[in-house]
Design an enzyme around this catalytic site. Structure first.
Site, PDB file in Angstrom:
ATOM      1  N   SER A  72       4.742  25.948  20.427  1.00 18.58           N
ATOM      2  CA  SER A  72       5.012  24.711  19.689  1.00 18.58           C
ATOM      3  C   SER A  72       3.917  24.313  18.712  1.00 18.58           C
ATOM      4  CB  SER A  72       5.242  23.557  20.669  1.00 18.58           C
ATOM      5  OG  SER A  72       6.481  23.703  21.324  1.00 18.58           O
ATOM      6  N   LYS A  75       4.889  24.078  15.152  1.00 17.92           N
ATOM      7  CA  LYS A  75       5.586  22.892  14.634  1.00 17.92           C
ATOM      8  C   LYS A  75       4.750  22.159  13.589  1.00 17.92           C
ATOM      9  CE  LYS A  75       8.543  21.661  18.601  1.00 17.92           C
ATOM     10  NZ  LYS A  75       8.340  22.674  19.646  1.00 17.92           N
ATOM     11  N   SER A 132       7.408  16.822  21.010  1.00 14.26           N
ATOM     12  CA  SER A 132       7.543  18.257  20.763  1.00 14.26           C
ATOM     13  C   SER A 132       9.005  18.680  20.709  1.00 14.26           C
ATOM     14  CB  SER A 132       6.795  19.077  21.834  1.00 14.26           C
ATOM     15  OG  SER A 132       6.560  20.390  21.373  1.00 14.26           O
TER      16      SER A 132
END
Length: 405
Positions: A72, A75, A132
């Site tokens: 993540s 991101k 997230s």
């Protein structure tokens, strides 16, 4: 008649130009000197990168350019592209975006969006940063993609990353879901974090938010996973990541006083290991290193020879105070040399860049700082030209007939 030179003449004022430091220099040669150094940080992470932002000093680099699954943490690239779109007027914070079947299909950490939703961009950004949200990333991606697909957005992310100097980053999706070829290096993640902080200061406070509740539909996913927020060590971002392939990672930043440290760790085996390692890195970065002024603006640190000038030499001075990061417990000595190409042709203008002061702090990368002319040196008159011509003839004579061939 300039020739390369790395042996400038150092003035007697050289030592006086220093503030709390002594730069050991002899005829322009690098001289090693003793002093305490900061103990290297022995990280458990598979890869790690630590950067002092103000001085651009890399404090730690372990497998920094190795392309790894970023989970993540990637991101952050989706967020950067979104912030660019808002800045450019292609997206607004109050705009409401639809949710596709593809976005809704993502599992893992999500905002629990469905196809009946039209979600404000600001809520999507918070959903990505704090929660997230994999689904939130796809909503943003499909809205900004050149062809309306997440895959098209991932291709654009890769292109944009390359333009930003992130040479070891390729994206297969918008959220870091495990996929072949979805890779980033910790150095690239540090570059991205620094760009987010510097390019979008108006949005950076979002990364310090500890909690975000979206529409009451995800009570189990409301807290920021960054373990450093609220510890009182200056931490204010950025993004955690975890998959079974990547392990546990964190792109972090902390500010204490006027210093900011950006760090990336990945490949740890638990949330506890990530939290412990991240806090230890922050404490080490601030306690073991300090910014010091090694030379004052306008004070000569060396002299360079001048060719056909009204004066035979020109002082080499810093245009501004020269500040570098050094081990906090280091001694007062540091290895250094001044490098320039000379003799330097007159006329010379005050403030003209002429040389570099090259410093080699113990246990840290080499630092190159510019030096400029202390004052104007005009071209010399007829006597100077005659003297210069005579000197050339004498040198050629002493070298023998081959010198003129």
């Amino acid at each position: 008649m300039s020739t390369p030179a790395t042996a400038p003449r150092f003035s007697g004022l050289f030592a006086q130009a220093l503030t709390g430091m002594k730069l050991a220099v002899a005829a322009g040669l690098l001289v090693s000197v003793s002093g305490l150094s900061a103990a290297a940080f022995d990280t458990r992470a598979r890869a790690a990168y630590v950067l002092d932002q103000e001085t651009d000093t890399v404090l730690l680099n372990k497998n920094g350019d190795l392309a790894l699954p970023p989970a993540s943490m990637s991101k952050l690239m989706t967020l950067y592209v979104a912030f660019e779109a808002i800045r450019d007027g292609r997206l607004t914070l109050d705009e409401r975006l639809p949710v596709s079947e593809h976005a809704m299909s993502y599992k893992g950490s999500t905002m629990f969006l469905n196809t009946q939703d039209r979600v404000r961009v600001e809520d999507l950004l918070r959903g990505i940063i704090v929660l997230s949200g994999n689904d939130a990333c796809v909503v943003i991606a499909e809205a900004l993609s050149p062809d309306g697909t997440e895959a098209g957005f991932a291709r654009y992310m890769t292109k944009r990353a390359q333009e930003m100097g992130m040479e070891n980053s390729t994206f297969a999706n918008s959220n870091g879901w495990p996929a072949a070829g979805h890779r980033m290096s910790v150095q690239d993640l540090a570059i991205l974090a620094e760009r987010l902080i510097e390019d979008f200061p108006e949005y950076y406070p979002l990364f310090a938010e500890k909690r975000f509740e979206f529409d009451g539909r995800a009570p189990s996913n409301t807290r920021n996973r960054n373990p450093l927020l609220g510890l009182g060590i200056g931490a204010d971002g950025l993004k955690t990541g975890h998959t079974s392939e990547a392990g546990y990672g964190l792109v972090g930043s902390a500010k204490q006083g006027d210093r900011r440290v950006i760090f990336v760790i990945t490949g740890l085996d638990s949330t506890n290991a990530r939290a412990e390692e991240a806090e230890a890195i922050v404490n080490w970065s601030f306690r073991q290193f300090a910014k010091k002024t090694v030379a004052k603006a306008g004070v000569p640190v060396a002299e360079a020879e001048v060719w056909r000038g009204a004066e035979p030499t020109v002082g080499l001075v810093p245009a501004e105070d020269l500040n570098i990061l050094l081990p906090a417990l280091a001694g007062d000595d540091i290895a250094a040399e001044v490098v320039y190409t000379g003799p330097i042709d007159a006329p010379i203008t005050k403030g003209q860049k002429l040389a570099e002061l090259v410093l080699q702090p113990d246990e840290l990368p080499e630092v190159r700082l510019p030096l400029v002319a202390e004052k104007d040196i005009p071209t010399g008159g007829f006597p100077v030209r005659v003297k210069t011509a005579a000197e050339v003839l004498v040198k050629q004579f002493l070298k023998g007939p081959e010198a003129s061939q």
